[in-house]
Design a protein around this motif. Structure first.
Motif, PDB file in Angstrom:
ATOM      1  N   HIS A  99       0.862  -1.183   0.000  1.00 13.34           N
ATOM      2  CA  HIS A  99       0.000   0.000   0.000  1.00 13.34           C
ATOM      3  C   HIS A  99       0.904   1.240   0.000  1.00 13.34           C
ATOM      4  CE1 HIS A  99      -2.928   2.981   1.191  1.00 13.34           C
ATOM      5  NE2 HIS A  99      -3.903   2.094   1.053  1.00 13.34           N
ATOM      6  N   PRO A 100       0.633   2.237  -0.858  1.00 10.09           N
ATOM      7  CA  PRO A 100       1.529   3.393  -0.977  1.00 10.09           C
ATOM      8  C   PRO A 100       1.713   4.203   0.311  1.00 10.09           C
ATOM      9  CG  PRO A 100      -0.474   3.706  -2.306  1.00 10.09           C
ATOM     10  CD  PRO A 100      -0.484   2.291  -1.807  1.00 10.09           C
ATOM     11  N   VAL A 101       0.721   4.255   1.192  1.00  9.73           N
ATOM     12  CA  VAL A 101       0.855   5.037   2.428  1.00  9.73           C
ATOM     13  C   VAL A 101       1.994   4.511   3.302  1.00  9.73           C
ATOM     14  CG1 VAL A 101      -0.317   5.672   4.605  1.00  9.73           C
ATOM     15  CG2 VAL A 101      -1.496   5.929   2.425  1.00  9.73           C
ATOM     16  N   LEU A 102       2.262   3.211   3.225  1.00 10.61           N
ATOM     17  CA  LEU A 102       3.347   2.639   4.037  1.00 10.61           C
ATOM     18  C   LEU A 102       4.725   3.147   3.608  1.00 10.61           C
ATOM     19  CD1 LEU A 102       2.096  -1.032   4.414  1.00 10.61           C
ATOM     20  CD2 LEU A 102       2.145   0.745   6.182  1.00 10.61           C
ATOM     21  N   ARG A 103       4.825   3.750   2.443  1.00  6.47           N
ATOM     22  CA  ARG A 103       6.107   4.271   1.945  1.00  6.47           C
ATOM     23  C   ARG A 103       6.179   5.796   1.979  1.00  6.47           C
ATOM     24  NH1 ARG A 103      10.232   0.861   2.314  1.00  6.47           N
ATOM     25  NH2 ARG A 103       9.720  -1.198   1.509  1.00  6.47           N
ATOM     26  N   GLU A 104       5.161   6.439   2.545  1.00  4.68           N
ATOM     27  CA  GLU A 104       5.168   7.899   2.663  1.00  4.68           C
ATOM     28  C   GLU A 104       5.819   8.333   3.971  1.00  4.68           C
ATOM     29  OE1 GLU A 104       1.140   9.361   2.574  1.00  4.68           O
ATOM     30  OE2 GLU A 104       0.780   8.574   0.548  1.00  4.68           O
ATOM     31  N   VAL A 105       6.363   9.567   3.957  1.00  4.95           N
ATOM     32  CA  VAL A 105       6.801  10.186   5.202  1.00  4.95           C
ATOM     33  C   VAL A 105       5.556  10.841   5.789  1.00  4.95           C
ATOM     34  CG1 VAL A 105       8.260  11.957   6.248  1.00  4.95           C
ATOM     35  CG2 VAL A 105       9.158  10.533   4.388  1.00  4.95           C
ATOM     36  N   ALA A 106       5.192  10.406   6.993  1.00  2.00           N
ATOM     37  CA  ALA A 106       3.957  10.886   7.633  1.00  2.00           C
ATOM     38  C   ALA A 106       4.096  12.344   8.073  1.00  2.00           C
ATOM     39  CB  ALA A 106       3.616   9.993   8.821  1.00  2.00           C
ATOM     40  N   GLN A 107       2.955  13.030   8.122  1.00  2.00           N
ATOM     41  CA  GLN A 107       2.909  14.445   8.518  1.00  2.00           C
ATOM     42  C   GLN A 107       2.947  14.586  10.042  1.00  2.00           C
ATOM     43  OE1 GLN A 107       2.774  16.963   6.084  1.00  2.00           O
ATOM     44  NE2 GLN A 107       3.224  15.122   4.888  1.00  2.00           N
ATOM     45  N   GLU A 108       3.575  15.674  10.496  1.00  2.00           N
ATOM     46  CA  GLU A 108       3.551  16.014  11.925  1.00  2.00           C
ATOM     47  C   GLU A 108       2.102  16.228  12.351  1.00  2.00           C
ATOM     48  OE1 GLU A 108       6.207  17.340  14.362  1.00  2.00           O
ATOM     49  OE2 GLU A 108       7.473  16.015  13.165  1.00  2.00           O
ATOM     50  N   VAL A 109       1.813  15.913  13.602  1.00  2.00           N
ATOM     51  CA  VAL A 109       0.493  16.188  14.166  1.00  2.00           C
ATOM     52  C   VAL A 109       0.567  17.581  14.798  1.00  2.00           C
ATOM     53  CG1 VAL A 109      -1.205  15.503  15.906  1.00  2.00           C
ATOM     54  CG2 VAL A 109       0.050  13.757  14.616  1.00  2.00           C
ATOM     55  N   HIS A 110      -0.363  18.460  14.416  1.00  2.00           N
ATOM     56  CA  HIS A 110      -0.400  19.800  15.004  1.00  2.00           C
ATOM     57  C   HIS A 110      -0.951  19.686  16.418  1.00  2.00           C
ATOM     58  CE1 HIS A 110       0.752  21.658  11.280  1.00  2.00           C
ATOM     59  NE2 HIS A 110      -0.178  20.940  10.653  1.00  2.00           N
ATOM     60  N   LEU A 111      -0.202  20.241  17.373  1.00  2.00           N
ATOM     61  CA  LEU A 111      -0.620  20.197  18.776  1.00  2.00           C
ATOM     62  C   LEU A 111      -1.121  21.564  19.199  1.00  2.00           C
ATOM     63  CD1 LEU A 111       2.259  18.005  20.245  1.00  2.00           C
ATOM     64  CD2 LEU A 111      -0.006  17.287  19.467  1.00  2.00           C
ATOM     65  N   PRO A 112      -2.152  21.656  20.018  1.00  2.00           N
ATOM     66  CA  PRO A 112      -2.886  20.520  20.562  1.00  2.00           C
ATOM     67  C   PRO A 112      -3.618  19.742  19.459  1.00  2.00           C
ATOM     68  CG  PRO A 112      -4.017  22.567  21.102  1.00  2.00           C
ATOM     69  CD  PRO A 112      -2.734  22.944  20.429  1.00  2.00           C
ATOM     70  N   ALA A 113      -3.658  18.444  19.647  1.00  2.00           N
ATOM     71  CA  ALA A 113      -4.263  17.554  18.651  1.00  2.00           C
ATOM     72  C   ALA A 113      -5.772  17.768  18.589  1.00  2.00           C
ATOM     73  CB  ALA A 113      -3.961  16.108  19.006  1.00  2.00           C
ATOM     74  N   CYS A 114      -6.298  17.631  17.388  1.00  5.22           N
ATOM     75  CA  CYS A 114      -7.752  17.725  17.221  1.00  5.22           C
ATOM     76  C   CYS A 114      -8.400  16.447  17.769  1.00  5.22           C
ATOM     77  CB  CYS A 114      -8.113  17.937  15.748  1.00  5.22           C
ATOM     78  SG  CYS A 114      -7.704  16.532  14.682  1.00  5.22           S
ATOM     79  N   LYS A 115      -9.697  16.493  17.920  1.00  8.22           N
ATOM     80  CA  LYS A 115     -10.452  15.358  18.477  1.00  8.22           C
ATOM     81  C   LYS A 115     -10.202  14.082  17.667  1.00  8.22           C
ATOM     82  CE  LYS A 115     -15.165  14.145  19.859  1.00  8.22           C
ATOM     83  NZ  LYS A 115     -15.949  13.333  18.973  1.00  8.22           N
ATOM     84  N   GLU A 116     -10.210  14.207  16.338  1.00  5.32           N
ATOM     85  CA  GLU A 116     -10.004  13.039  15.473  1.00  5.32           C
ATOM     86  C   GLU A 116      -8.625  12.407  15.707  1.00  5.32           C
ATOM     87  OE1 GLU A 116      -9.812  11.825  10.726  1.00  5.32           O
ATOM     88  OE2 GLU A 116     -10.091  13.922  11.290  1.00  5.32           O
ATOM     89  N   ASP A 117      -7.576  13.241  15.802  1.00  3.99           N
ATOM     90  CA  ASP A 117      -6.234  12.699  16.033  1.00  3.99           C
ATOM     91  C   ASP A 117      -6.127  12.027  17.400  1.00  3.99           C
ATOM     92  OD1 ASP A 117      -5.374  13.438  13.522  1.00  3.99           O
ATOM     93  OD2 ASP A 117      -4.325  15.242  14.196  1.00  3.99           O
ATOM     94  N   LYS A 118      -6.780  12.624  18.407  1.00  8.08           N
ATOM     95  CA  LYS A 118      -6.789  12.008  19.743  1.00  8.08           C
ATOM     96  C   LYS A 118      -7.446  10.627  19.694  1.00  8.08           C
ATOM     97  CE  LYS A 118      -6.467  14.947  23.682  1.00  8.08           C
ATOM     98  NZ  LYS A 118      -6.960  15.753  24.727  1.00  8.08           N
ATOM     99  N   GLU A 119      -8.571  10.544  18.988  1.00 10.84           N
ATOM    100  CA  GLU A 119      -9.283   9.270  18.879  1.00 10.84           C
ATOM    101  C   GLU A 119      -8.435   8.219  18.155  1.00 10.84           C
ATOM    102  OE1 GLU A 119     -12.969  10.404  17.028  1.00 10.84           O
ATOM    103  OE2 GLU A 119     -13.769  11.223  18.900  1.00 10.84           O
ATOM    104  N   ILE A 120      -7.701   8.646  17.132  1.00 13.28           N
ATOM    105  CA  ILE A 120      -6.827   7.715  16.406  1.00 13.28           C
ATOM    106  C   ILE A 120      -5.734   7.196  17.334  1.00 13.28           C
ATOM    107  CG2 ILE A 120      -5.083   7.535  14.572  1.00 13.28           C
ATOM    108  CD1 ILE A 120      -6.922   9.523  12.957  1.00 13.28           C
ATOM    109  N   LEU A 121      -5.103   8.108  18.093  1.00 13.08           N
ATOM    110  CA  LEU A 121      -4.023   7.691  18.992  1.00 13.08           C
ATOM    111  C   LEU A 121      -4.543   6.705  20.043  1.00 13.08           C
ATOM    112  CD1 LEU A 121      -0.994   8.054  19.525  1.00 13.08           C
ATOM    113  CD2 LEU A 121      -1.582   9.877  21.133  1.00 13.08           C
ATOM    114  N   ILE A 122      -5.709   7.003  20.599  1.00 13.11           N
ATOM    115  CA  ILE A 122      -6.313   6.101  21.592  1.00 13.11           C
ATOM    116  C   ILE A 122      -6.614   4.743  20.954  1.00 13.11           C
ATOM    117  CG2 ILE A 122      -8.410   5.705  22.962  1.00 13.11           C
ATOM    118  CD1 ILE A 122      -8.376   8.817  23.466  1.00 13.11           C
TER     119      ILE A 122
END
Length: 184
Positions: free
Chosen positions: A12-35
């Protein structure tokens, strides 16, 4: 809840991408993903839950593995003394490492890679990782042994690197110079 169907597979191509920094404070969606990353890892280690939902056991998971190209990882692993390292981090990075290497004698596996890939994966024996926890508190971890290997494996995912990229493909079981062999 993340299931095995949510984990994207090798190729899958996403596995070869450099991931984006998470802007802090994290949004609700990013918090839910981390959890949910941490919940998957913990659930996959519980035999009853893993059997009920068909989860493959894991000790770490990175957001790119669920098709989210953001710098988030979850690790839930014990070291050889039985000490637990359980961390869900935003924007983790290795800020220092040893010259000495280590590797797992059994090789490494990955929830995104279905087949076993033979060979030793050289890693740094000791690392210091800096990142931010779910509450945006800066965390600094000094790691060695299996926890150090797991954090390097997951941080590699954030940089589009797969564990087998490190294997000497001509001679996958060649001894790694100045390296500590870790049985697991």
């Amino acid at each position: 809840m993340i299931t095995m169907n949510d984990i994207i597979r090798d190729g899958h191509p996403v596995l070869r991408e450099v991931a984006q920094e998470v802007h802090l404070p994290a949004c609700k969606e990013d918090k839910e993903i981390l959890i949910s990353l941490m919940q998957y890892v913990k659930n996959s280690q519980n035999p009853e839950i893993a059997a009920e939902y068909g989860l493959r056991g894991g000790i770490g998971l990175a957001a790119p593995q669920i098709n989210v190209s953001k710098r988030m990882i979850a690790v839930h692993v014990t070291d050889e003394k039985g000490d637990l390292y359980s961390h869900a981090l935003y924007n983790p990075k290795i800020i220092s490492h040893s010259v000495e290497k280590s590797y797992l004698t059994s090789g490494e596996g990955c929830l995104s890679v279905d087949e076993a890939i033979e060979g030793f994966v050289p890693r740094y024996a000791r690392i210091t990782v800096k990142g931010y926890d779910i509450d945006h508190t800066e965390i600094k971890l000094r790691l060695k042994g299996l926890p150090a290997i797991v954090f390097q494996h997951e941080i590699d995912h954030l940089n589009g690197v797969m564990f087998y990229d490190h294997i000497n493909h001509e001679s996958p079981y060649d001894p790694i110079e100045n390296a500590i062999a870790i049985d697991r």
